[in-house]
Design a protein around this motif. Structure first.
Motif, short mmCIF file in Angstrom:
data_model
loop_
_atom_site.label_atom_id
_atom_site.label_comp_id
_atom_site.label_asym_id
_atom_site.label_seq_id
_atom_site.Cartn_x
_atom_site.Cartn_y
_atom_site.Cartn_z
N ARG A 250 184.37 -85.31 -71.78
CA ARG A 250 185.07 -86.02 -72.84
C ARG A 250 186.57 -85.69 -72.84
N ASN A 251 186.92 -84.50 -72.39
CA ASN A 251 188.29 -84.03 -72.44
C ASN A 251 189.12 -84.71 -71.35
N PRO A 252 190.20 -85.41 -71.71
CA PRO A 252 191.03 -86.08 -70.69
C PRO A 252 191.63 -85.12 -69.67
N GLY A 253 191.80 -83.85 -70.04
CA GLY A 253 192.39 -82.89 -69.13
C GLY A 253 191.45 -82.40 -68.05
N SER A 254 190.16 -82.67 -68.18
CA SER A 254 189.18 -82.19 -67.18
C SER A 254 188.31 -83.29 -66.60
N THR A 255 188.13 -84.37 -67.30
CA THR A 255 187.14 -85.36 -66.88
C THR A 255 187.41 -85.92 -65.49
N PHE A 256 188.68 -86.13 -65.13
CA PHE A 256 188.98 -86.74 -63.83
C PHE A 256 188.90 -85.74 -62.68
N ASP A 257 188.82 -84.43 -63.02
CA ASP A 257 188.68 -83.40 -61.99
C ASP A 257 187.22 -83.11 -61.65
N ILE A 258 186.31 -83.66 -62.44
CA ILE A 258 184.88 -83.35 -62.27
C ILE A 258 184.14 -84.63 -61.92
N HIS A 259 183.65 -84.73 -60.71
CA HIS A 259 182.91 -85.91 -60.27
C HIS A 259 181.40 -85.64 -60.27
N SER A 260 181.02 -84.37 -60.25
CA SER A 260 179.62 -83.98 -60.34
C SER A 260 179.57 -82.50 -60.71
N PHE A 261 178.63 -82.15 -61.58
CA PHE A 261 178.43 -80.74 -61.92
C PHE A 261 177.47 -80.05 -60.94
N ARG A 262 176.83 -80.82 -60.09
CA ARG A 262 175.86 -80.23 -59.16
C ARG A 262 176.56 -79.44 -58.06
N TRP A 263 175.94 -78.33 -57.64
CA TRP A 263 176.40 -77.55 -56.51
C TRP A 263 175.17 -76.96 -55.84
N HIS A 264 175.37 -76.07 -54.83
CA HIS A 264 174.22 -75.61 -54.05
C HIS A 264 173.26 -74.73 -54.85
N ASN A 265 173.69 -74.24 -56.02
CA ASN A 265 172.81 -73.43 -56.87
C ASN A 265 172.29 -74.20 -58.08
N SER A 266 172.39 -75.52 -58.05
CA SER A 266 171.80 -76.33 -59.11
C SER A 266 170.31 -76.52 -58.87
N THR A 267 169.56 -76.58 -59.96
CA THR A 267 168.12 -76.84 -59.86
C THR A 267 167.68 -77.65 -61.07
N PRO A 268 166.70 -78.55 -60.91
CA PRO A 268 166.24 -79.33 -62.06
C PRO A 268 165.71 -78.44 -63.17
N PHE A 269 166.05 -78.77 -64.40
CA PHE A 269 165.52 -78.03 -65.55
C PHE A 269 164.12 -78.53 -65.86
N GLU A 270 163.18 -77.61 -65.96
CA GLU A 270 161.78 -77.97 -66.15
C GLU A 270 161.36 -78.03 -67.61
N TRP A 271 162.24 -77.72 -68.53
CA TRP A 271 161.94 -77.73 -69.96
C TRP A 271 160.73 -76.85 -70.29
#
Length: 288
Positions: A250-271
């Protein structure tokens, strides 16, 4: 039940606060409000209080089960002030607080309720419980531009660490206190204010006279800020939260720098609490 104002709730809703545990959900925007409230109702809280703007609507099934209080989270210290006002009104009651799009998980929460857990925690002579705020984020920001998706939620499976918490007066480490870091706040720390980078929050606590919540999610009683008693490990819990990812997009100062939050240590949350226990993101202590 609905109240005309927060002050009216403190006067007319004292019976709601007489016996806990009581959950206070602070609603900052209209994202996943109903699911947040449903989740905490299912956790077994005796009362769930939604502090939220009048403009936001709730499904009838949720509205019938919660206590709705008009509230604006925007002003500085509004949330901390409200929590401290409730503490003064409800001495001896176990309280919990979080924001919308945040979901409490504790060991074995699929088969046990929060009241059972806090009864055990009280028997261990503990008056507060450390919770780790675990960042959640949608896997595809093109499909979910606000970074929120319950069905396609991811979390970081590693990258968490702790540092000793020093007494500002003496400079010495405080006993059984640590500052915890990790998740999206760690990976994008250049966009996060320094005083907002920690992921620890004392979100479950027993109110008592003189107790005060501080701006950094700690209390003026240092024993409340400890992760365990001196003798053995105690229970901890996790709050799985879209709040940081949502704010970064939502923040204009960061939104355009972030195209995906995923990285090699991301994993699906199983709830499921088992995943969080396996990842070491909460502690069952002596509760089996």
């Amino acid at each position: 039940m609905e109240y005309s104002s927060f002050e009216n709730f403190l006067k007319q809703g004292k019976s709601v606060l007489e016996k806990g545990p009581v959950a206070m959900i602070f609603v900052e925007d209209d994202v996943e409000v109903a699911t947040t409230l449903r989740h905490h109702l299912q956790c077994g809280f005796r009362a769930v209080i939604a502090l939220m703007p009048d403009a936001f609507r709730l499904p009838d099934d949720v509205a019938a089960k919660i206590h709705r209080v008009p509230f604006d989270c925007g002003p500085h210290d509004a949330v901390v002030g409200a929590i401290n006002a409730v503490i003064e009104t409800a001495p001896g009651t176990w309280l919990y607080y979080c924001y919308n799009a945040e979901y409490l998980f504790f060991p074995f929460c699929e088969t046990r309720d929060v009241g059972e857990m806090l009864t055990f925690h009280t028997e261990e002579r503990r008056s507060a419980m450390l919770t780790y705020v675990i960042d959640l984020y949608a896997d595809d920001l093109d499909a979910f531009p606000n970074a929120v998706s319950l069905d396609r939620a991811f979390l970081d499976r590693s990258g968490y660490y702790a540092q000793s918490r020093k007494d500002p007066e003496t400079g010495h480490p405080r006993e059984r206190q640590l500052d915890f870091y990790g998740g999206v706040r760690w990976r994008y720390e250049e966009h996060i204010p320094k005083n907002s980078r920690k992921i620890d929050r004392i979100a479950l606590f027993c109110a008592r006279p003189g107790l005060r919540l501080q701006d950094d999610h700690t209390f003026n009683d240092q024993e409340y800020n400890t992760y365990s008693c001196p003798w053995h490990h105690n229970l901890t819990a996790a709050i799985c939260s879209f709040r940081t990812a949502k704010a970064l997009k939502r923040n204009p100062g960061s939104t355009f720098d972030i195209h995906s939050f995923r990285w090699h240590n991301s994993t699906p949350f199983e709830w499921h609490s088992r995943q969080l226990l396996d990842l070491g993101l909460m502690e069952p202590g002596q509760w089996f």
